[in-house]
Design a protein around this motif. Structure first.
Motif, mmCIF file in Angstrom:
data_model
loop_
_atom_site.group_PDB
_atom_site.id
_atom_site.type_symbol
_atom_site.label_atom_id
_atom_site.label_comp_id
_atom_site.label_asym_id
_atom_site.label_seq_id
_atom_site.Cartn_x
_atom_site.Cartn_y
_atom_site.Cartn_z
ATOM 1 N N ALA A 63 0.681 -1.133 -0.052
ATOM 2 C CA ALA A 63 -0.086 -0.061 0.010
ATOM 3 C C ALA A 63 0.831 1.228 -0.029
ATOM 4 O O ALA A 63 0.543 2.169 -0.722
ATOM 5 C CB ALA A 63 -1.006 0.110 1.314
ATOM 6 N N ASP A 64 2.084 1.244 0.680
ATOM 7 C CA ASP A 64 2.838 2.516 0.799
ATOM 8 C C ASP A 64 3.443 2.973 -0.672
ATOM 9 O O ASP A 64 4.165 3.969 -0.661
ATOM 10 C CB ASP A 64 3.924 2.473 2.093
ATOM 11 C CG ASP A 64 3.822 1.200 2.782
ATOM 12 O OD1 ASP A 64 2.847 0.363 2.678
ATOM 13 O OD2 ASP A 64 4.883 0.955 3.287
ATOM 14 N N ASP A 112 -5.871 3.272 -3.323
ATOM 15 C CA ASP A 112 -5.440 3.767 -4.601
ATOM 16 C C ASP A 112 -5.751 2.742 -5.681
ATOM 17 O O ASP A 112 -5.782 1.548 -5.598
ATOM 18 C CB ASP A 112 -3.814 3.845 -4.501
ATOM 19 C CG ASP A 112 -3.401 4.624 -5.642
ATOM 20 O OD1 ASP A 112 -3.327 4.129 -6.739
ATOM 21 O OD2 ASP A 112 -2.444 5.687 -5.437
ATOM 22 N N PRO A 113 -6.269 3.018 -6.707
ATOM 23 C CA PRO A 113 -6.620 2.178 -7.864
ATOM 24 C C PRO A 113 -5.464 1.279 -8.436
ATOM 25 O O PRO A 113 -5.774 0.381 -8.954
ATOM 26 C CB PRO A 113 -7.213 2.949 -9.067
ATOM 27 C CG PRO A 113 -6.965 4.314 -8.676
ATOM 28 C CD PRO A 113 -6.653 4.517 -7.089
ATOM 29 N N GLY A 114 -4.263 1.760 -8.430
ATOM 30 C CA GLY A 114 -3.171 1.100 -8.882
ATOM 31 C C GLY A 114 -2.483 0.159 -7.799
ATOM 32 O O GLY A 114 -1.772 -0.454 -7.957
ATOM 33 N N PHE A 115 -3.183 0.104 -6.722
ATOM 34 C CA PHE A 115 -2.894 -0.737 -5.643
ATOM 35 C C PHE A 115 -3.502 -2.131 -5.755
ATOM 36 O O PHE A 115 -4.582 -2.535 -5.546
ATOM 37 C CB PHE A 115 -3.098 -0.412 -4.136
ATOM 38 C CG PHE A 115 -2.784 -1.341 -3.169
ATOM 39 C CD1 PHE A 115 -1.575 -2.172 -3.115
ATOM 40 C CD2 PHE A 115 -3.539 -1.509 -2.040
ATOM 41 C CE1 PHE A 115 -1.128 -3.271 -1.919
ATOM 42 C CE2 PHE A 115 -3.402 -2.278 -1.082
ATOM 43 C CZ PHE A 115 -2.185 -3.170 -1.159
ATOM 44 N N THR A 116 -2.741 -3.356 -6.539
ATOM 45 C CA THR A 116 -3.217 -4.366 -7.170
ATOM 46 C C THR A 116 -2.569 -5.449 -6.382
ATOM 47 O O THR A 116 -1.446 -5.404 -5.599
ATOM 48 C CB THR A 116 -3.331 -4.540 -8.493
ATOM 49 O OG1 THR A 116 -1.992 -4.430 -9.162
ATOM 50 C CG2 THR A 116 -4.102 -3.198 -9.371
ATOM 51 N N GLY A 117 -2.825 -6.822 -6.719
ATOM 52 C CA GLY A 117 -1.777 -7.967 -6.504
ATOM 53 C C GLY A 117 -2.128 -8.526 -5.254
ATOM 54 O O GLY A 117 -3.484 -8.385 -4.717
ATOM 55 N N PHE A 118 -1.535 -9.559 -5.006
ATOM 56 C CA PHE A 118 -1.554 -10.201 -3.751
ATOM 57 C C PHE A 118 -1.983 -9.378 -2.372
ATOM 58 O O PHE A 118 -2.759 -9.676 -1.593
ATOM 59 C CB PHE A 118 -0.245 -10.833 -3.487
ATOM 60 C CG PHE A 118 -0.123 -12.219 -3.972
ATOM 61 C CD1 PHE A 118 -1.152 -13.373 -3.818
ATOM 62 C CD2 PHE A 118 0.841 -12.505 -4.828
ATOM 63 C CE1 PHE A 118 -0.972 -14.586 -4.657
ATOM 64 C CE2 PHE A 118 1.047 -13.628 -5.886
ATOM 65 C CZ PHE A 118 0.105 -14.812 -5.527
#
Length: 251
Positions: free
Chosen positions: A78-79, A87-93
């Motif tokens: 997240a950071d 943030d919409p760009g925070f994706t993945g595991f």
């Protein structure tokens, strides 16, 4: 020490690529099961599959990180993003980890599950066509342990699920595999080999103390002393492994 030629490294690098390919195949299969559980709304199953799915990614991280776009999409925290968890760009595991363990829901994250599956599949296909750089492979032994020491002992990696010890194990296994493959080339450095083997065994024994069933204790259960002992063993190992490239003439 004896000269190590590019030819000497061909077999270890080839064997390592096979190791990575096997872990990638498992990662693809396990990610499918994990993301299917998320999309089906089976939160208990998804939580149970989170850590064992990630362990294969962690074991091959030096190669996965060669594709920075996919590594960021699959494994960023997240950071790393301006709006953190929102943030919409925070994706993945870790985006799915946040939903499952912090928000205790599978609602509204189907698109993130689909994207993770797509990115892992993409990683598998890209690595299949990759020529593995020897310096990245050999340097990866130290890099994996340095990453544990620098960013994982604190518990920041799996901050919502506290499944950090699974990640440690993945990093440890990946590092040890690289060392085992190049060890036969260190013919004139028996003391170094013995020392590194001892250090790997120390970390292994330390990790084994926290085994629980088929996995590991929640990392937040470890005391500051536990973390300090683990950090000391990992740092010692990382320092020794940082000389490996030089010993093999790859610097």
């Amino acid at each position: 020490m004896a000269e190590v030629s590019a030819l000497d490294l061909v077999q270890p690098i080839s064997d390592y690529k096979l190791y990575v390919s096997e872990h990638l195949a498992t990662l693809v299969d396990n990610t499918k099961a994990f993301t299917d559980a998320v999309k089906a709304g089976d939160i208990d199953k998804a939580k149970a599959l989170f850590a064992p799915t990630r362990i294969d990614y962690e074991s091959i991280e030096p190669i996965a990180e060669l594709f920075s776009d996919l590594d960021a999409a699959i494994d960023s925290r997240a950071d790393d993003h301006e709006q953190a968890e929102k943030d919409p760009g925070f994706t993945g595991f870790h985006r799915l980890e946040y939903a499952l363990f912090a928000e205790n829901t599978t609602e509204g994250v189907g698109e993130f599950a689909d994207k993770l599956m797509q990115d892992v599949t993409d990683l598998n296909s890209r690595i299949a066509d990759l020529t593995f750089p020897p310096n990245v492979v050999v340097g990866g032994a130290a890099a994996l342990m340095e990453e544990v020491a620098a960013t994982k002992i604190s518990g920041e990696e799996d901050r919502y699920s506290h499944t950090d010890l699974w990640d440690f194990k993945g990093n440890f296994d990946g590092s040890r595999k690289i060392f085992e493959l190049v060890k036969p080339l260190l013919t004139d450095d028996a003391d170094f080999v013995a020392k590194v083997d001892d250090n790997f065994n120390t970390v292994d024994v330390t990790l084994a103390k926290y085994k629980e069933g088929d996995g590991y204790q929640s990392y937040d259960k470890l005391s500051e002393d536990d973390r300090r002992v683990l950090a000391g063993a990992v740092n010692t190992l990382a320092e020794d492994l940082s000389t490996l490239q030089g010993k093999l003439g790859l610097e």
